[in-house]
Design an enzyme around this catalytic site. Structure first.
Site, PDB file in Angstrom:
ATOM      1  N   GLY A 250       0.804  -1.217   0.000  1.00 51.96           N
ATOM      2  CA  GLY A 250       0.000   0.000   0.000  1.00 51.96           C
ATOM      3  C   GLY A 250       0.837   1.267   0.000  1.00 51.96           C
ATOM      4  O   GLY A 250       0.391   2.321   0.425  1.00 51.96           O
TER       5      GLY A 250
ATOM      6  N   SER B 199      21.081 -12.166  -1.858  1.00 51.04           N
ATOM      7  CA  SER B 199      21.242 -11.780  -0.453  1.00 51.04           C
ATOM      8  C   SER B 199      22.420 -12.503   0.175  1.00 51.04           C
ATOM      9  O   SER B 199      22.743 -13.641  -0.213  1.00 51.04           O
ATOM     10  CB  SER B 199      19.962 -12.167   0.303  1.00 51.04           C
ATOM     11  OG  SER B 199      20.158 -12.094   1.689  1.00 51.04           O
TER      12      SER B 199
ATOM     13  N   TYR C  40      14.047 -18.398   3.202  1.00 51.88           N
ATOM     14  CA  TYR C  40      14.312 -17.190   2.421  1.00 51.88           C
ATOM     15  C   TYR C  40      15.645 -17.330   1.667  1.00 51.88           C
ATOM     16  O   TYR C  40      15.728 -17.131   0.452  1.00 51.88           O
ATOM     17  CB  TYR C  40      14.342 -15.962   3.342  1.00 51.88           C
ATOM     18  CG  TYR C  40      14.906 -14.734   2.687  1.00 51.88           C
ATOM     19  CD1 TYR C  40      14.164 -14.016   1.749  1.00 51.88           C
ATOM     20  CD2 TYR C  40      16.196 -14.280   2.976  1.00 51.88           C
ATOM     21  CE1 TYR C  40      14.683 -12.897   1.122  1.00 51.88           C
ATOM     22  CE2 TYR C  40      16.727 -13.159   2.360  1.00 51.88           C
ATOM     23  CZ  TYR C  40      15.971 -12.472   1.434  1.00 51.88           C
ATOM     24  OH  TYR C  40      16.502 -11.376   0.811  1.00 51.88           O
TER      25      TYR C  40
ATOM     26  N   LYS D 114      16.616 -17.621  -2.501  1.00 47.28           N
ATOM     27  CA  LYS D 114      17.568 -16.753  -3.217  1.00 47.28           C
ATOM     28  C   LYS D 114      18.631 -17.616  -3.906  1.00 47.28           C
ATOM     29  O   LYS D 114      19.021 -17.362  -5.052  1.00 47.28           O
ATOM     30  CB  LYS D 114      18.231 -15.771  -2.236  1.00 47.28           C
ATOM     31  CG  LYS D 114      17.280 -14.693  -1.742  1.00 47.28           C
ATOM     32  CD  LYS D 114      16.898 -13.754  -2.867  1.00 47.28           C
ATOM     33  CE  LYS D 114      15.807 -12.784  -2.514  1.00 47.28           C
ATOM     34  NZ  LYS D 114      15.367 -11.960  -3.627  1.00 47.28           N
TER      35      LYS D 114
ATOM     36  N   PHE E  43      24.239  -7.224   1.511  1.00 50.40           N
ATOM     37  CA  PHE E  43      24.368  -7.361   2.957  1.00 50.40           C
ATOM     38  C   PHE E  43      23.232  -6.507   3.545  1.00 50.40           C
ATOM     39  O   PHE E  43      22.101  -6.661   3.116  1.00 50.40           O
ATOM     40  CB  PHE E  43      25.810  -7.061   3.396  1.00 50.40           C
ATOM     41  CG  PHE E  43      26.696  -8.278   3.103  1.00 50.40           C
ATOM     42  CD1 PHE E  43      26.927  -8.676   1.790  1.00 50.40           C
ATOM     43  CD2 PHE E  43      27.204  -9.060   4.126  1.00 50.40           C
ATOM     44  CE1 PHE E  43      27.653  -9.838   1.503  1.00 50.40           C
ATOM     45  CE2 PHE E  43      27.932 -10.218   3.848  1.00 50.40           C
ATOM     46  CZ  PHE E  43      28.152 -10.604   2.539  1.00 50.40           C
TER      47      PHE E  43
ATOM     48  N   ASP F 180      20.489 -15.950  13.731  1.00 44.80           N
ATOM     49  CA  ASP F 180      21.375 -14.784  13.566  1.00 44.80           C
ATOM     50  C   ASP F 180      22.844 -15.192  13.746  1.00 44.80           C
ATOM     51  O   ASP F 180      23.254 -15.533  14.850  1.00 44.80           O
ATOM     52  CB  ASP F 180      21.052 -13.716  14.632  1.00 44.80           C
ATOM     53  CG  ASP F 180      20.044 -12.685  14.147  1.00 44.80           C
ATOM     54  OD1 ASP F 180      19.829 -12.586  12.923  1.00 44.80           O
ATOM     55  OD2 ASP F 180      19.474 -11.986  15.002  1.00 44.80           O
TER      56      ASP F 180
HETATM   57  N1  UFG Z   1      18.232  -6.652  15.804  1.00 42.89           N
HETATM   58  C1  UFG Z   1      18.045  -6.368  17.136  1.00 42.89           C
HETATM   59  N2  UFG Z   1      16.828  -5.887  17.518  1.00 42.89           N
HETATM   60  C2  UFG Z   1      15.807  -5.690  16.641  1.00 42.89           C
HETATM   61  C3  UFG Z   1      16.006  -5.983  15.279  1.00 42.89           C
HETATM   62  C4  UFG Z   1      17.234  -6.465  14.887  1.00 42.89           C
HETATM   63  O1  UFG Z   1      18.930  -6.541  17.945  1.00 42.89           O
HETATM   64  O2  UFG Z   1      14.724  -5.268  17.077  1.00 42.89           O
HETATM   65  C5  UFG Z   1      19.547  -7.149  15.360  1.00 42.89           C
HETATM   66  C6  UFG Z   1      19.465  -8.516  14.704  1.00 42.89           C
HETATM   67  O3  UFG Z   1      19.528  -9.529  15.673  1.00 42.89           O
HETATM   68  C7  UFG Z   1      20.659  -8.471  13.782  1.00 42.89           C
HETATM   69  C8  UFG Z   1      20.801  -6.998  13.393  1.00 42.89           C
HETATM   70  O4  UFG Z   1      20.033  -6.283  14.353  1.00 42.89           O
HETATM   71  O5  UFG Z   1      21.802  -8.846  14.475  1.00 42.89           O
HETATM   72  C9  UFG Z   1      20.264  -6.703  12.019  1.00 42.89           C
HETATM   73  O6  UFG Z   1      18.942  -7.216  11.915  1.00 42.89           O
HETATM   74  P1  UFG Z   1      17.970  -6.896  10.708  1.00 42.89           P
HETATM   75  O7  UFG Z   1      16.709  -7.652  10.954  1.00 42.89           O
HETATM   76  O8  UFG Z   1      17.881  -5.438  10.483  1.00 42.89           O
HETATM   77  O9  UFG Z   1      18.739  -7.488   9.445  1.00 42.89           O
HETATM   78  P2  UFG Z   1      19.277  -8.969   9.168  1.00 42.89           P
HETATM   79  O10 UFG Z   1      20.763  -8.905   9.198  1.00 42.89           O
HETATM   80  O11 UFG Z   1      18.642  -9.978  10.024  1.00 42.89           O
HETATM   81  O12 UFG Z   1      18.675  -9.251   7.722  1.00 42.89           O
HETATM   82  C10 UFG Z   1      19.155  -8.626   6.565  1.00 42.89           C
HETATM   83  C11 UFG Z   1      18.023  -8.482   5.561  1.00 42.89           C
HETATM   84  C12 UFG Z   1      17.491  -9.835   5.178  1.00 42.89           C
HETATM   85  C13 UFG Z   1      18.619 -10.693   4.682  1.00 42.89           C
HETATM   86  C14 UFG Z   1      19.776 -10.695   5.628  1.00 42.89           C
HETATM   87  C15 UFG Z   1      20.946 -11.332   4.957  1.00 42.89           C
HETATM   88  O13 UFG Z   1      16.995  -7.707   6.113  1.00 42.89           O
HETATM   89  O14 UFG Z   1      16.520  -9.696   4.167  1.00 42.89           O
HETATM   90  O15 UFG Z   1      20.160  -9.388   5.993  1.00 42.89           O
HETATM   91  O16 UFG Z   1      21.915 -11.615   5.852  1.00 42.89           O
HETATM   92  F1  UFG Z   1      18.213 -11.970   4.538  1.00 42.89           F
END
Ligand code: UFG
Length: 344
Positions: free
Chosen positions: A43, A123, A147, A151, A175, A289
């Protein structure tokens, strides 16, 4: 927007989304004609005067036929798809449908129309838990969630199509995309928001508590390290990827800075940039993670001539904050007028 049917055109799927819109805008700035297809499932409000926008599913066979017949489409940049790792674990079926099956349909349609250039949003999730960091492209791909599997499945499909049918593709392994193009109003608004930087900004502004997911990782401050890349730098990599395809080559590239930042470092930077304090609590680890995900971006630097320009943590967070404070775009996207089955 009226387009010139003879001019080199790029079809951008998911071009109304966060990364797709930034890349599409840069392409238009570089003189390409841009056709965006997007399902507007979130949206979002999007009404650019620099692209033609069509609301449809990116695998809609009839609309693809019309676009590929009518315009001089040189390449397809594919951003559409599902991105939330947790959702992919809960409901993988829909991820395989959206992220794999529909891509096959799109590739088949391209082949029918003799379009042989494809830029794919992959990704870092394809690597799973890395055994060696910074991560090079030769690192084994062992995704740890559906996911990442989807990819990687598309990357395999692209390699096979390249060998068998001469498809030229670039797969860009992102990244952590972050930041915004503030001036042009192109930034990150997910519903629901799961990404760390927008969540931190929300916590800073609202006074709600921000949860750090684990502080017992094997990193200097115990919180996870990620490689945050400004979305404007991501956009420029897509432009360079398109140029690379002119040489009829295919390749996979990491897109990151090579420098990691921990969640605690983000908290400090958001506090500094916003001038607001953040209530922080430490929660247990989020499953899946890895401690540290940092790119080795040397290949993109050497073969694409690409270098991040905006990706210092200061700039990323300053831009994300400016964008966060902007009111929603004034131009309203009208569902009715864009719902199309016939485009011309
Ligand atoms: N984190 C927190 N608190 C939150 C949200 C995130 O501590 O409320 C931490 C996560 O544990 C992680 C870091 O912040 O260590 C980054 O988290 P994100 O969710 O922002 O991003 P990710 O690294 O998990 O994911 C990103 C993309 C995905 C992709 C991935 C590839 O958003 O689409 O990288 O590694 F799959």
């Amino acid at each position: 927007m009226e387009l010139d049917v003879h001019k080199p055109t790029i079809l951008v799927t998911g071009g109304a989304g966060y990364i797709g819109s930034n890349a599409a805008f840069l392409l238009s700035q570089q003189g390409y004609q841009v056709v965006i297809i997007d399902n507007f499932k979130h949206g979002q409000q999007f009404y650019p005067d620099w692209a033609r926008v069509i609301k449809c599913d990116f695998s809609d066979q009839s609309i693809l036929d019309q676009i590929f017949t009518h315009y001089n489409v040189e390449a397809v940049m594919h951003f559409a798809g599902l991105i939330e790792v947790g959702a992919s674990v809960r409901d993988p079926k829909i991820f395989y449908e959206e992220n794999v099956v529909k891509v096959l349909k799109l590739l088949n349609k391209m082949q029918e129309h003799g379009i042989d250039k494809f830029v794919f949003s992959s990704s870092a999730a394809v690597y799973g838990t890395p055994t060696k960091v910074p991560i090079v492209e030769e690192h084994p791909c062992n995704p740890i969630n559906p996911y990442g599997n989807t990819k990687y499945a598309v990357e395999c499909m692209l390699s096979d199509f390249s060998r068998a049918y001469g498809l030229n593709f670039v797969a860009l392994r992102y990244f952590n995309a972050a930041g915004a193009d503030v001036e042009n109003g192109l930034g990150e608004r997910h519903k629901p928001e799961t990404h760390v930087i927008p969540l931190l900004l929300e916590a800073a502004q609202s006074g709600e508590t921000f949860s750090i997911f684990g502080n017992d990782y094997q990193t200097p401050d115990g919180t996870c390290i990620r490689d945050y890349l400004h979305v404007k730098d991501l956009a420029s990599a897509h432009y360079k990827a398109l140029k690379f395809l002119d040489g009829n080559k295919s390749a996979v590239f990491n897109l990151g800075t090579g420098i990691g930042a921990s969640v605690s470092e983000l908290v400090n930077m958001v506090t500094k940039q916003t001038g607001l304090s953040i209530n922080v609590e430490v929660k247990k680890r989020r499953s899946g993670d890895p401690d540290r995900l940092v790119a080795d971006p040397s290949r993109a630097s050497t073969l694409l001539g690409w270098k991040p320009e905006y990706s210092s943590l200061e700039t990323i967070i300053a831009d994300a904050w400016l964008f966060y404070q902007k009111p929603d775009a004034v131009l309203y996207y009208s569902d009715q007028s864009y719902q199309q089955s016939s485009v011309f």
